[in-house]
Design an enzyme around this catalytic site. Sequence first.
Site, PDB file in Angstrom:
ATOM      1  N   ALA A  14       3.734  -0.967  -2.765  1.00  0.00           N
ATOM      2  CA  ALA A  14       2.505  -1.491  -3.400  1.00  0.00           C
ATOM      3  C   ALA A  14       2.393  -3.016  -3.278  1.00  0.00           C
ATOM      4  O   ALA A  14       1.601  -3.627  -3.990  1.00  0.00           O
ATOM      5  CB  ALA A  14       2.445  -1.068  -4.855  1.00  0.00           C
ATOM      6  N   ARG A  16       1.069  -4.538  -0.905  1.00  0.00           N
ATOM      7  CA  ARG A  16      -0.195  -4.863  -0.212  1.00  0.00           C
ATOM      8  C   ARG A  16      -0.959  -3.566   0.074  1.00  0.00           C
ATOM      9  O   ARG A  16      -0.482  -2.476  -0.234  1.00  0.00           O
ATOM     10  CB  ARG A  16       0.079  -5.619   1.094  1.00  0.00           C
ATOM     11  CG  ARG A  16       1.029  -4.890   2.031  1.00  0.00           C
ATOM     12  CD  ARG A  16       1.620  -5.828   3.076  1.00  0.00           C
ATOM     13  NE  ARG A  16       2.831  -5.289   3.645  1.00  0.00           N
ATOM     14  CZ  ARG A  16       2.918  -4.662   4.809  1.00  0.00           C
ATOM     15  NH1 ARG A  16       1.831  -4.520   5.554  1.00  0.00           N
ATOM     16  NH2 ARG A  16       4.062  -4.212   5.262  1.00  0.00           N
ATOM     17  N   ASN A  91       3.377   6.471  -1.329  1.00  0.00           N
ATOM     18  CA  ASN A  91       2.398   5.736  -0.509  1.00  0.00           C
ATOM     19  C   ASN A  91       3.040   4.984   0.653  1.00  0.00           C
ATOM     20  O   ASN A  91       2.400   4.768   1.678  1.00  0.00           O
ATOM     21  CB  ASN A  91       1.644   4.753  -1.413  1.00  0.00           C
ATOM     22  CG  ASN A  91       0.843   3.751  -0.623  1.00  0.00           C
ATOM     23  OD1 ASN A  91      -0.222   4.062  -0.097  1.00  0.00           O
ATOM     24  ND2 ASN A  91       1.359   2.526  -0.493  1.00  0.00           N
ATOM     25  N   SER A 143      -2.702  11.531   5.785  1.00  0.00           N
ATOM     26  CA  SER A 143      -3.741  10.903   6.607  1.00  0.00           C
ATOM     27  C   SER A 143      -4.576  11.987   7.278  1.00  0.00           C
ATOM     28  O   SER A 143      -4.059  13.078   7.566  1.00  0.00           O
ATOM     29  CB  SER A 143      -3.093  10.036   7.690  1.00  0.00           C
ATOM     30  OG  SER A 143      -4.064   9.644   8.649  1.00  0.00           O
ATOM     31  N   TYR A 156       3.355   9.563  14.047  1.00  0.00           N
ATOM     32  CA  TYR A 156       2.672   9.359  12.764  1.00  0.00           C
ATOM     33  C   TYR A 156       1.970  10.649  12.320  1.00  0.00           C
ATOM     34  O   TYR A 156       2.081  11.075  11.164  1.00  0.00           O
ATOM     35  CB  TYR A 156       1.668   8.214  12.927  1.00  0.00           C
ATOM     36  CG  TYR A 156       0.906   7.826  11.682  1.00  0.00           C
ATOM     37  CD1 TYR A 156       1.515   7.054  10.683  1.00  0.00           C
ATOM     38  CD2 TYR A 156      -0.421   8.194  11.506  1.00  0.00           C
ATOM     39  CE1 TYR A 156       0.808   6.677   9.549  1.00  0.00           C
ATOM     40  CE2 TYR A 156      -1.138   7.822  10.383  1.00  0.00           C
ATOM     41  CZ  TYR A 156      -0.522   7.063   9.398  1.00  0.00           C
ATOM     42  OH  TYR A 156      -1.220   6.688   8.280  1.00  0.00           O
ATOM     43  N   ALA A 158       2.632  13.711  13.168  1.00  0.00           N
ATOM     44  CA  ALA A 158       3.631  14.722  12.805  1.00  0.00           C
ATOM     45  C   ALA A 158       4.184  14.457  11.409  1.00  0.00           C
ATOM     46  O   ALA A 158       4.355  15.374  10.602  1.00  0.00           O
ATOM     47  CB  ALA A 158       4.757  14.740  13.835  1.00  0.00           C
ATOM     48  N   LYS A 160       2.677  12.912   8.963  1.00  0.00           N
ATOM     49  CA  LYS A 160       1.640  13.138   7.948  1.00  0.00           C
ATOM     50  C   LYS A 160       1.320  14.631   7.812  1.00  0.00           C
ATOM     51  O   LYS A 160       1.010  15.109   6.725  1.00  0.00           O
ATOM     52  CB  LYS A 160       0.387  12.326   8.287  1.00  0.00           C
ATOM     53  CG  LYS A 160       0.611  10.803   8.216  1.00  0.00           C
ATOM     54  CD  LYS A 160       1.016  10.364   6.830  1.00  0.00           C
ATOM     55  CE  LYS A 160       1.105   8.856   6.669  1.00  0.00           C
ATOM     56  NZ  LYS A 160       1.519   8.450   5.319  1.00  0.00           N
ATOM     57  N   ILE A 189      -9.066   3.109   6.610  1.00  0.00           N
ATOM     58  CA  ILE A 189      -9.070   2.193   5.470  1.00  0.00           C
ATOM     59  C   ILE A 189      -8.664   0.806   5.965  1.00  0.00           C
ATOM     60  O   ILE A 189      -7.681   0.676   6.710  1.00  0.00           O
ATOM     61  CB  ILE A 189      -8.066   2.660   4.373  1.00  0.00           C
ATOM     62  CG1 ILE A 189      -8.242   4.154   4.047  1.00  0.00           C
ATOM     63  CG2 ILE A 189      -8.187   1.785   3.128  1.00  0.00           C
ATOM     64  CD1 ILE A 189      -9.573   4.559   3.470  1.00  0.00           C
TER      65      ILE A 189
HETATM   66  P1  NAP Z   1       0.309  -1.365   4.822  1.00  0.00           P
HETATM   67  O1  NAP Z   1      -0.797  -2.294   4.499  1.00  0.00           O
HETATM   68  O2  NAP Z   1       1.021  -1.517   6.119  1.00  0.00           O
HETATM   69  O3  NAP Z   1       1.360  -1.390   3.620  1.00  0.00           O
HETATM   70  C1  NAP Z   1       2.517  -0.591   3.673  1.00  0.00           C
HETATM   71  C2  NAP Z   1       3.296  -0.704   2.395  1.00  0.00           C
HETATM   72  O4  NAP Z   1       4.441   0.143   2.501  1.00  0.00           O
HETATM   73  C3  NAP Z   1       3.806  -2.095   2.097  1.00  0.00           C
HETATM   74  O5  NAP Z   1       3.724  -2.326   0.704  1.00  0.00           O
HETATM   75  C4  NAP Z   1       5.274  -2.026   2.533  1.00  0.00           C
HETATM   76  O6  NAP Z   1       6.140  -2.901   1.793  1.00  0.00           O
HETATM   77  C5  NAP Z   1       5.602  -0.604   2.161  1.00  0.00           C
HETATM   78  N1  NAP Z   1       6.752  -0.054   2.870  1.00  0.00           N
HETATM   79  C6  NAP Z   1       6.930   0.099   4.204  1.00  0.00           C
HETATM   80  N2  NAP Z   1       8.121   0.663   4.448  1.00  0.00           N
HETATM   81  C7  NAP Z   1       8.695   0.887   3.240  1.00  0.00           C
HETATM   82  C8  NAP Z   1       9.923   1.447   2.809  1.00  0.00           C
HETATM   83  N3  NAP Z   1      10.827   1.919   3.693  1.00  0.00           N
HETATM   84  N4  NAP Z   1      10.203   1.501   1.481  1.00  0.00           N
HETATM   85  C9  NAP Z   1       9.306   1.039   0.586  1.00  0.00           C
HETATM   86  N5  NAP Z   1       8.126   0.507   0.922  1.00  0.00           N
HETATM   87  C10 NAP Z   1       7.830   0.429   2.234  1.00  0.00           C
HETATM   88  O7  NAP Z   1      -0.212   0.161   4.813  1.00  0.00           O
HETATM   89  P2  NAP Z   1      -1.511   0.817   4.149  1.00  0.00           P
HETATM   90  O8  NAP Z   1      -2.594   0.795   5.153  1.00  0.00           O
HETATM   91  O9  NAP Z   1      -1.743   0.250   2.814  1.00  0.00           O
HETATM   92  O10 NAP Z   1      -1.041   2.341   4.054  1.00  0.00           O
HETATM   93  C11 NAP Z   1      -0.494   2.895   2.870  1.00  0.00           C
HETATM   94  C12 NAP Z   1      -0.313   4.397   3.094  1.00  0.00           C
HETATM   95  O11 NAP Z   1      -1.585   4.986   3.415  1.00  0.00           O
HETATM   96  C13 NAP Z   1       0.618   4.734   4.249  1.00  0.00           C
HETATM   97  O12 NAP Z   1       1.381   5.878   3.934  1.00  0.00           O
HETATM   98  C14 NAP Z   1      -0.345   5.048   5.378  1.00  0.00           C
HETATM   99  O13 NAP Z   1       0.220   5.895   6.337  1.00  0.00           O
HETATM  100  C15 NAP Z   1      -1.471   5.711   4.621  1.00  0.00           C
HETATM  101  N6  NAP Z   1      -2.746   5.700   5.332  1.00  0.00           N
HETATM  102  C16 NAP Z   1      -3.356   4.509   5.663  1.00  0.00           C
HETATM  103  C17 NAP Z   1      -4.565   4.541   6.327  1.00  0.00           C
HETATM  104  C18 NAP Z   1      -5.296   3.290   6.705  1.00  0.00           C
HETATM  105  O14 NAP Z   1      -6.357   3.406   7.360  1.00  0.00           O
HETATM  106  N7  NAP Z   1      -4.828   2.097   6.327  1.00  0.00           N
HETATM  107  C19 NAP Z   1      -5.146   5.766   6.681  1.00  0.00           C
HETATM  108  C20 NAP Z   1      -4.495   6.939   6.343  1.00  0.00           C
HETATM  109  C21 NAP Z   1      -3.298   6.895   5.656  1.00  0.00           C
HETATM  110  P3  NAP Z   1       6.435  -4.455   2.279  1.00  0.00           P
HETATM  111  O15 NAP Z   1       5.084  -5.108   2.359  1.00  0.00           O
HETATM  112  O16 NAP Z   1       7.253  -5.016   1.167  1.00  0.00           O
HETATM  113  O17 NAP Z   1       7.131  -4.371   3.578  1.00  0.00           O
END
Ligand code: NAP
Length: 248
Positions: A14, A16, A91, A143, A156, A158, A160, A189
């Site tokens: 969380a 970002r 998340n 996703s 990715y 697979a 999800k 998003i």
């Molecule tokens: P993001 O902006 O890249 O943020 C990812 C977050 O995950 C960051 O807070 C990061 O922490 C944390 N993280 C990564 N690896 C981690 C680990 N091993 N342990 C704990 N925290 C970890 O991604 P997002 O776009 O917000 O996506 C959030 C979720 O929604 C993901 O599961 C993604 O697959 C899913 N999603 C996103 C979209 C989209 O369009 N953005 C669409 C479908 C699904 P740090 O910042 O501290 O490294």
Amino acid sequence: MKLLENKVVLITGASRGIGKAIAQNLAAHGAHIAFTFLSRIEKGKALEEELSAAGTTVKGYQSDASDFNAADELVTNVVADFGKIDVLINNAGITRDTLIMRMTEEHWDDVMRINLKSAFNLVKAATKPMMRARAGSIINITSVVGIMGNAGQANYAASKAGMIGFTKSVAKELGSRNIRCNAIAPGFIETEMTGELNEDKLKEWMSGIPLKRAGSGEDIANACAYLGSDMAAYVTGQVLVVDGGMLM
Ligand code: NAP
């Protein structure tokens, strides 16, 4: 009374993006917020200060969700600090996009470990206090790509898709203990994750969205507020697609 008054919510990743929006939104609905970050320590601290200043009981933990023992330790610490966990939101996630011909074993393993194994780690740990309380709501952020597939994202997609099977299985196993488990499938998003896409790919995604806009973290957070609350008391094993109509 607020929708999530006095509920303790644990959100992974969380610092970002979507996770941060979920933390802000659920805090505004009255929840106590435990959240994790991995590498962005300053952003984690900043979120903790922001929510605390607004009157939320909040704590950020630096914890790798993909590390089995660390996830177990995290849950122990959250229960010690907050007394319980009512809602778990898996998340944390990453992408390592490339075509299958160029995909390395490391690309595959990293994505499966961080996106899929993390959810197992946290569910395994958090269901212990939830089973004792005979209540809980688990939300896995999957996703639309896990449903429809996507060239360049075999790893990715697979991971999800795996989360969806995992969600339904957990819902079937733990329903009798009053623990619900649902997934949210976001479409496109705007976050750092999607910021990595090139112009052509962006145009391609946008042209297929009936609501003609990218989604926001807030759009996903609103779905979390619903599924985490008692408004969704009879909803389990579902995949709520939040994508502006892209997938239909
Ligand atoms: P993001 O902006 O890249 O943020 C990812 C977050 O995950 C960051 O807070 C990061 O922490 C944390 N993280 C990564 N690896 C981690 C680990 N091993 N342990 C704990 N925290 C970890 O991604 P997002 O776009 O917000 O996506 C959030 C979720 O929604 C993901 O599961 C993604 O697959 C899913 N999603 C996103 C979209 C989209 O369009 N953005 C669409 C479908 C699904 P740090 O910042 O501290 O490294």
